[in-house]
Design a protein around this motif. Structure first.
Motif, PDB file in Angstrom:
ATOM      1  N   ILE A  36       1.604   6.338   3.730  1.00  0.00           N
ATOM      2  CA  ILE A  36       0.575   6.468   3.389  1.00  0.00           C
ATOM      3  C   ILE A  36      -0.078   7.319   3.714  1.00  0.00           C
TER       4      ILE A  36
ATOM      5  N   ALA B 243       0.924   4.066  -2.325  1.00  0.00           N
ATOM      6  CA  ALA B 243       0.415   5.412  -2.384  1.00  0.00           C
ATOM      7  C   ALA B 243       1.768   6.564  -2.469  1.00  0.00           C
TER       8      ALA B 243
ATOM      9  N   LEU C  98      -6.519   2.052   1.480  1.00  0.00           N
ATOM     10  CA  LEU C  98      -5.085   2.446   2.246  1.00  0.00           C
ATOM     11  C   LEU C  98      -5.193   3.656   3.955  1.00  0.00           C
TER      12      LEU C  98
ATOM     13  N   ALA D 105       0.901  -1.272   0.293  1.00  0.00           N
ATOM     14  CA  ALA D 105      -0.133   0.010  -0.227  1.00  0.00           C
ATOM     15  C   ALA D 105       0.633   1.506  -0.022  1.00  0.00           C
TER      16      ALA D 105
END
Length: 669
Positions: free
Chosen positions: A195, A149, A175, A145
């Motif tokens: 993130i 991002a 996310l 993730a």
């Protein structure tokens, strides 16, 4: 060019070019790149070939890239996400450096995949992304993730801004799971930070995003040890994660947030780090083989690239590119790919290089080494002529005091070695000082042309005592002190039992000697090492074993061994030239031999190391060692002489007549 400079030139790039099948590799340019022949055009071609090769394994909706190979402990769904996210980062770097006009439109399929993957998160189908859980088997999506991002943050106008409101909300929701979950107690805290930084940059900040950003920045300040070096967590874990994680994510966050004070602090740390880290690359481009996740290969260049991206490096532009391009050549000339896909290993596939979390998509953290592609073709990194490095013309020895590592390089062969008296990766919160040793951290020395032998084989670069038929292992390392060309530590030898029949590493039980410890010192000069030890409270007459460098080849006939009393010498012929490991017992160690390691190392299927043996008697033990690629190395006794008087070790370096005296009793143990 001088003779040494000429020797520093890598040969033609035919072997390098043969690794690629979907993009034509440009001809070499020896005017701009006299040492490696590679230019930015080669870097771009490699990136394109890697991306086109993995695109064949994209799921129908594009959300996963399911590469062939052994699945990780997380399972194939997360492995497919990993293949997607890590190659997305490579596509993003390529896109940025071309001002959004990169060939092949690598980016669009990733945008389609984001929509498909987040439409029904957690569903049992070929596209849906897994739910992001807490640390453990369900926590791996944290890592991926963060790559997604960061890739979107770098390419916002052509990714996030092209999504409709519903797709943005669904992606945000997926996310955001990561910033509410528990990461691993190390560099993983930078994944929710990354993130949150992205969500903040697209106007979706809240109390939680602010919290995880400040939490991550606070932690890395606590992990900072000085001279540009971090520990990967609160314990003593020094490895490549310092460059490819701790010097990467926070800097990109600072730049995107526009936090100039933070960026200035972090760039100063990066500049200091590169001052020593840059010496840990071989002339042939190889990085130090030490620590976990080594299958990420070119990710070892991330800090060098970031130094150029942020203008935070002590290196000249031509030196940076020289290191980077030699590294790129090194891996792609040594079977890093099969049919265009990165393999799980080092020189091709190699199981001991891997961890349980390593899956077919894992090697694509190699993308981080391509971060310099964000710099346009006119940047001085790409237009400057490759330059001479200090290691081309002189030997180098330097102790990184906060890490208790001693760097040793030699101009005659380009080898780099690190003597380890500080990095053990023993976690404070989850692992006691018990269990099986970790060959990637437990050994006394690592190099750019050798790897440690695997668990259940004889251990290289080690000192051990044998008690109740169990050889001791080194786990927790207690750094003590050091000088310009020497470093010291101690450890309490442990005697774990673990099951060799299934090559398992869990350990349970075993004898205990709580009063015993081994005090260790390494001093270097040129290619020579003096290894001195003092055994404390060891029962008399226990066997003692000291091993040297394990060199690897493809078969036993590649090796020539010679044993004479307390001296053992091993030569091995490799495709890259001859390598020699020497070991000479000079005090307390009198019986030399050569030990085989049937599992080999990352550098070859078969490995042999020298060793010397003795018996515990309370005395100081000293040996001379060497690893060299010189074609006809002199015997060690012609390079150094050692006298031991009680606990004092006097070393005479015979090439220049200098003397070093170190008293083990006077060290602050």
């Amino acid at each position: 060019m001088t003779a040494l400079e000429t020797n520093a030139r890598l040969g033609g790039i035919e072997r390098f070019a043969s690794a690629f099948g979907r993009v034509t590799v440009p001809p070499e340019d020896r005017a701009l790149s006299p040492y490696t022949g590679l230019t930015r055009a080669h870097w771009a071609a490699v990136a394109d070939d890697l991306l086109l090769s993995v695109a064949r394994y994209r799921s129908p909706g594009g959300a996963r890239i399911d590469l062939p190979g052994r699945p990780s402990q997380q399972g194939v769904r997360t492995d497919g996400l990993e293949g997607f996210a890590r190659t997305f980062l490579l596509a993003a770097f390529r896109h940025v450096g071309e001002g959004g006009r990169a060939p092949y439109d690598h980016l669009s399929p990733y945008l389609d995949g984001l929509v498909a993957g987040t439409r029904t998160v957690g569903a049992d189908d070929d596209e849906s992304y897994p739910v992001i859980g807490d640390i453990g088997r369900h926590g791996q999506p944290h890592v991926e993730a963060a790559s997604i991002a960061l890739s979107m943050q770098l390419t916002r106008a052509d990714t996030w801004d092209r999504l409709d409101a519903g797709a943005q909300d669904r992606l945000d929701g997926w996310l955001r799971q990561a910033i509410h979950r528990e990461p691993s107690d190390n560099n993983w805290y930078l994944f929710p930070l990354t993130i949150a930084s992205f969500l903040e940059s697209v106007g979706r900040a809240d109390e939680q995003t602010g919290y995880v950003i400040e939490r991550g920045l606070s932690l890395i300040d606590g992990w900072y040890r000085g001279e540009g070096w971090y520990s990967d967590g609160a314990a003593d874990a020094f490895d490549h994660y310092i460059g490819w994680a701790l010097h990467l994510y926070p800097l990109l966050h600072a730049r995107h947030r526009g936090d100039h004070a933070l960026e200035e602090k972090l760039t100063q740390r990066l500049r200091e780090f590169l001052g020593t880290y840059s010496h840990m690359f071989d002339r042939n481009g190889a990085p130090l083989y030490q620590g976990r996740s080594l299958t990420y290969r070119t990710a070892t260049l991330a800090a060098v690239a970031m130094g150029e991206v942020f203008g935070a490096t002590p290196l000249e532009h031509g030196q940076s590119r020289r290191i980077m391009s030699a590294n790129l050549r090194f891996f792609f000339e040594h079977d890093a790919t099969r049919d265009g896909v990165l393999t799980l290993g080092w020189f091709g596939e190699h199981a001991p290089t891997l961890q349980r979390y390593s899956g077919p998509g894992s090697p694509y953290w190699a993308s981080k080494g391509f971060a310099a592609l964000m710099l346009p073709a006119e940047h001085p990194l790409w237009t400057s002529t490759e330059a001479e490095l200090p290691g081309d013309v002189r030997d180098h020895a330097h102790t990184i005091r906060p890490v208790s590592w001693l760097i040793q390089t030699t101009a005659s062969d380009g080898l780099a070695r690190v003597h380890n008296h500080g990095s053990d990766h023993v976690k404070l919160f989850r692992e006691p000082d018990a269990g099986a040793p970790d060959p990637l951290y437990a050994r006394f020395a690592y190099s750019t042309r050798t790897g440690p032998t695997a668990l259940h084989n004889a251990s290289d670069n080690d000192i051990q005592v044998r008690y109740r038929d169990v050889w001791s292992v080194r786990r927790k390392i207690h750094a003590v002190t050091g000088g310009a060309d020497w470093v010291a530590s101690w450890h309490a030898p442990r005697f774990p039992l673990y099951a060799p029949f299934d090559a398992s590493d869990p350990a349970d039980g075993g004898p205990v000697l709580p009063s015993v410890r081994i005090e260790s010192l390494t001093a270097v000069h040129g290619r020579v090492e003096v290894r001195a030890f003092r055994l404390r409270n060891v029962p008399p007459r226990l066997p003692v074993r000291l091993s040297g460098w394990a060199v690897a080849g493809d078969a036993p006939e590649d090796f020539t061994t010679h044993v004479d009393g307390a001296e053992a010498t091993i030569h091995v012929e490799t495709p890259d030239g001859r390598l020699t490991s020497q070991l000479l017992g000079v005090h307390g160690l009198g019986e030399a031999t050569c030990a085989g390691a049937p599992y080999g190392t990352a550098f070859g299927r078969w490995s042999v190391m020298p060793e010397v043996r003795g018996l515990a008697s309370g005395r100081v033990y000293v040996a001379l060692a060497s690893l060299t690629a010189d074609p006809a190395p002199a015997p060690l006794a012609e390079l150094a002489a050692v006298e031991v008087d009680g606990s004092a070790v006097a070393i005479d370096w015979l090439d220049d007549g200098t003397r070093l005296v170190l008293d083990l009793r006077q060290m602050p143990w």
